[in-house]
Design a protein around this motif. Structure first.
Motif, PDB file in Angstrom:
ATOM      1  N   ARG A 155       0.841  -1.189   0.000  1.00 22.56           N
ATOM      2  CA  ARG A 155       0.000   0.000   0.000  1.00 22.56           C
ATOM      3  C   ARG A 155       0.879   1.243   0.000  1.00 22.56           C
ATOM      4  NH1 ARG A 155      -2.704  -3.232   3.956  1.00 22.56           N
ATOM      5  NH2 ARG A 155      -1.742  -2.210   5.721  1.00 22.56           N
ATOM      6  N   ARG A 156       0.400   2.288  -0.679  1.00 27.07           N
ATOM      7  CA  ARG A 156       1.016   3.617  -0.588  1.00 27.07           C
ATOM      8  C   ARG A 156       0.111   4.467   0.292  1.00 27.07           C
ATOM      9  NH1 ARG A 156       2.373   6.313  -6.186  1.00 27.07           N
ATOM     10  NH2 ARG A 156       1.299   7.782  -4.925  1.00 27.07           N
ATOM     11  N   LEU A 157       0.704   5.277   1.142  1.00 28.25           N
ATOM     12  CA  LEU A 157      -0.046   6.066   2.105  1.00 28.25           C
ATOM     13  C   LEU A 157       0.354   7.531   2.044  1.00 28.25           C
ATOM     14  CD1 LEU A 157       0.595   3.756   5.202  1.00 28.25           C
ATOM     15  CD2 LEU A 157      -1.312   3.620   3.607  1.00 28.25           C
ATOM     16  N   ALA A 158      -0.610   8.394   2.309  1.00 21.65           N
ATOM     17  CA  ALA A 158      -0.345   9.821   2.512  1.00 21.65           C
ATOM     18  C   ALA A 158      -1.108  10.236   3.760  1.00 21.65           C
ATOM     19  CB  ALA A 158      -0.803  10.641   1.311  1.00 21.65           C
ATOM     20  N   PHE A 159      -0.460  11.062   4.590  1.00 20.08           N
ATOM     21  CA  PHE A 159      -1.062  11.495   5.847  1.00 20.08           C
ATOM     22  C   PHE A 159      -1.150  13.013   5.876  1.00 20.08           C
ATOM     23  CE2 PHE A 159       1.057   7.491   6.608  1.00 20.08           C
ATOM     24  CZ  PHE A 159       0.128   6.770   7.336  1.00 20.08           C
ATOM     25  N   PHE A 160      -2.348  13.496   6.208  1.00 15.46           N
ATOM     26  CA  PHE A 160      -2.588  14.923   6.375  1.00 15.46           C
ATOM     27  C   PHE A 160      -2.963  15.125   7.838  1.00 15.46           C
ATOM     28  CE2 PHE A 160      -3.417  13.919   1.992  1.00 15.46           C
ATOM     29  CZ  PHE A 160      -2.945  15.009   1.260  1.00 15.46           C
ATOM     30  N   GLU A 161      -2.176  15.915   8.557  1.00 22.07           N
ATOM     31  CA  GLU A 161      -2.434  16.155   9.983  1.00 22.07           C
ATOM     32  C   GLU A 161      -3.317  17.379  10.142  1.00 22.07           C
ATOM     33  OE1 GLU A 161      -1.422  14.138  12.380  1.00 22.07           O
ATOM     34  OE2 GLU A 161      -0.165  12.876  11.090  1.00 22.07           O
ATOM     35  N   PHE A 162      -4.432  17.202  10.853  1.00 19.24           N
ATOM     36  CA  PHE A 162      -5.316  18.306  11.169  1.00 19.24           C
ATOM     37  C   PHE A 162      -5.315  18.510  12.677  1.00 19.24           C
ATOM     38  CE2 PHE A 162      -6.654  16.793   7.042  1.00 19.24           C
ATOM     39  CZ  PHE A 162      -6.759  17.982   6.334  1.00 19.24           C
ATOM     40  N   GLU A 163      -6.055  19.464  13.155  1.00 23.35           N
ATOM     41  CA  GLU A 163      -5.981  19.838  14.567  1.00 23.35           C
ATOM     42  C   GLU A 163      -6.249  18.678  15.520  1.00 23.35           C
ATOM     43  OE1 GLU A 163      -7.825  23.240  17.467  1.00 23.35           O
ATOM     44  OE2 GLU A 163      -7.711  23.608  15.320  1.00 23.35           O
ATOM     45  N   HIS A 164      -7.296  17.898  15.293  1.00 23.48           N
ATOM     46  CA  HIS A 164      -7.638  16.835  16.231  1.00 23.48           C
ATOM     47  C   HIS A 164      -7.721  15.453  15.607  1.00 23.48           C
ATOM     48  CE1 HIS A 164      -8.374  19.683  19.427  1.00 23.48           C
ATOM     49  NE2 HIS A 164      -9.116  20.386  18.594  1.00 23.48           N
ATOM     50  N   VAL A 176      -5.126   5.921   1.478  1.00 18.33           N
ATOM     51  CA  VAL A 176      -4.496   4.644   1.161  1.00 18.33           C
ATOM     52  C   VAL A 176      -4.753   4.288  -0.300  1.00 18.33           C
ATOM     53  CG1 VAL A 176      -4.429   2.181   1.725  1.00 18.33           C
ATOM     54  CG2 VAL A 176      -4.917   3.859   3.525  1.00 18.33           C
ATOM     55  N   GLU A 177      -3.687   3.952  -0.995  1.00 18.54           N
ATOM     56  CA  GLU A 177      -3.798   3.384  -2.334  1.00 18.54           C
ATOM     57  C   GLU A 177      -3.337   1.928  -2.235  1.00 18.54           C
ATOM     58  OE1 GLU A 177      -2.253   3.978  -6.936  1.00 18.54           O
ATOM     59  OE2 GLU A 177      -1.107   4.893  -5.313  1.00 18.54           O
ATOM     60  N   PRO A 178      -4.269   0.976  -2.249  1.00 19.94           N
ATOM     61  CA  PRO A 178      -3.858  -0.432  -2.175  1.00 19.94           C
ATOM     62  C   PRO A 178      -3.243  -0.876  -3.493  1.00 19.94           C
ATOM     63  CG  PRO A 178      -6.240  -0.268  -2.371  1.00 19.94           C
ATOM     64  CD  PRO A 178      -5.709   1.132  -2.298  1.00 19.94           C
ATOM     65  N   LEU A 179      -2.133  -1.557  -3.412  1.00 20.85           N
ATOM     66  CA  LEU A 179      -1.482  -2.053  -4.622  1.00 20.85           C
ATOM     67  C   LEU A 179      -1.513  -3.582  -4.632  1.00 20.85           C
ATOM     68  CD1 LEU A 179       1.417   0.536  -4.731  1.00 20.85           C
ATOM     69  CD2 LEU A 179      -0.626   0.489  -6.150  1.00 20.85           C
ATOM     70  N   ARG A 180      -0.691  -4.199  -3.817  1.00 20.72           N
ATOM     71  CA  ARG A 180      -0.672  -5.667  -3.700  1.00 20.72           C
ATOM     72  C   ARG A 180      -1.050  -6.028  -2.273  1.00 20.72           C
ATOM     73  NH1 ARG A 180       2.549  -3.812  -7.254  1.00 20.72           N
ATOM     74  NH2 ARG A 180       4.043  -2.914  -5.855  1.00 20.72           N
ATOM     75  N   SER A 181      -2.135  -5.493  -1.809  1.00 21.69           N
ATOM     76  CA  SER A 181      -2.516  -5.564  -0.413  1.00 21.69           C
ATOM     77  C   SER A 181      -3.522  -6.675  -0.158  1.00 21.69           C
ATOM     78  CB  SER A 181      -3.120  -4.211  -0.026  1.00 21.69           C
ATOM     79  OG  SER A 181      -3.077  -4.028   1.340  1.00 21.69           O
ATOM     80  N   HIS A 182      -3.970  -6.747   1.084  1.00 20.10           N
ATOM     81  CA  HIS A 182      -5.021  -7.686   1.487  1.00 20.10           C
ATOM     82  C   HIS A 182      -6.220  -7.500   0.562  1.00 20.10           C
ATOM     83  CE1 HIS A 182      -8.202  -9.459   3.882  1.00 20.10           C
ATOM     84  NE2 HIS A 182      -7.270 -10.053   4.604  1.00 20.10           N
ATOM     85  N   PRO A 183      -6.852  -8.593   0.130  1.00 18.44           N
ATOM     86  CA  PRO A 183      -7.993  -8.477  -0.797  1.00 18.44           C
ATOM     87  C   PRO A 183      -9.112  -7.563  -0.297  1.00 18.44           C
ATOM     88  CG  PRO A 183      -7.338 -10.772  -0.536  1.00 18.44           C
ATOM     89  CD  PRO A 183      -6.512  -9.979   0.432  1.00 18.44           C
ATOM     90  N   ALA A 184      -9.268  -7.426   1.011  1.00 20.91           N
ATOM     91  CA  ALA A 184     -10.337  -6.575   1.549  1.00 20.91           C
ATOM     92  C   ALA A 184     -10.206  -5.135   1.048  1.00 20.91           C
ATOM     93  CB  ALA A 184     -10.326  -6.605   3.076  1.00 20.91           C
ATOM     94  N   TRP A 185      -8.972  -4.651   0.904  1.00 22.09           N
ATOM     95  CA  TRP A 185      -8.764  -3.290   0.414  1.00 22.09           C
ATOM     96  C   TRP A 185      -9.251  -3.155  -1.024  1.00 22.09           C
ATOM     97  CZ3 TRP A 185      -7.026   0.710   3.351  1.00 22.09           C
ATOM     98  CH2 TRP A 185      -6.463   0.391   4.581  1.00 22.09           C
ATOM     99  N   HIS A 186      -8.905  -4.121  -1.869  1.00 19.48           N
ATOM    100  CA  HIS A 186      -9.280  -4.068  -3.283  1.00 19.48           C
ATOM    101  C   HIS A 186     -10.778  -4.261  -3.477  1.00 19.48           C
ATOM    102  CE1 HIS A 186      -5.124  -3.893  -4.489  1.00 19.48           C
ATOM    103  NE2 HIS A 186      -4.875  -4.826  -3.601  1.00 19.48           N
TER     104      HIS A 186
END
Length: 176
Positions: A75-84, A90-100
């Motif tokens: 999976r490729r991930l990007a995180f955006f931090e907000f106040e709380h 998440v971009e699933p690539l070769r991940s657990h089938p549940a993601w796809h």
């Protein structure tokens, strides 16, 4: 009219006090939402749209597992931090089938809500007693001693439930 409005406000305030009291009285480990998770088929496009629309860039990006490359990651991930709350994309690539399966059925959308619990075992037990299926379990990429657990609550809630135990680890470390 003023006295009727005052009576209405008093009745509304009493209703909120009664109902808030009921919610506060329920015993549950699910009180702290730490993260909202979105799933996307194209992380680069999502990041570009966040920058174009909101002038926001991710605070960090990552590959799962740690040390993987774009060609080998699950999976490729990007995180955006907000106040709380943190927004994880998440971009699933070769991940657990549940993601796809989730992405195929729903497209780019809300995928999970993450709860930070003080007792991971109790939270897991509560969901399992309700017949909720565990679909993935592992360790945090940022704090390896922290565990995450995904549960399939899509049919009941429309999203996956994730549990993490940052609070439990913080409390354990504070007692040392």
């Amino acid at each position: 009219i003023a006295s009727a409005s005052r009576r209405w406000r008093m009745r509304a305030a009493e209703w909120w006090r009664r109902n808030l009291h009921v919610n506060q009285a329920m015993e549950t480990p699910f009180r702290a939402i730490r993260q909202i998770g979105l799933v996307t088929g194209d992380l680069d496009r999502f990041i570009q749209n966040m920058e174009n629309l909101y002038h926001l860039r991710p605070d960090r990006t990552a590959f799962v597992p740690v040390g993987a490359t774009k060609e080998t990651c699950l999976r490729r991930l990007a995180f955006f931090e907000f106040e709380h709350v943190e927004l994880e994309v998440v971009e699933p690539l070769r991940s657990h089938p549940a993601w796809h399966i989730f992405l195929d059925r729903h497209g780019d959308c809300l995928q999970h809500i993450q709860f930070n619990v003080e007792d991971l075992a109790a939270a897991i037990e509560q969901l399992e007693q309700q017949g909720v299926e565990m679909i993935e379990r592992g360790h945090s990429i940022t704090v390896p001693e922290v565990e995450y657990v995904f549960f399939d609550t899509v049919d009941r809630l429309g999203y996956v439930t994730e549990i993490v135990n940052f609070k439990e680890i913080e409390n354990r470390n504070a007692r040392r």
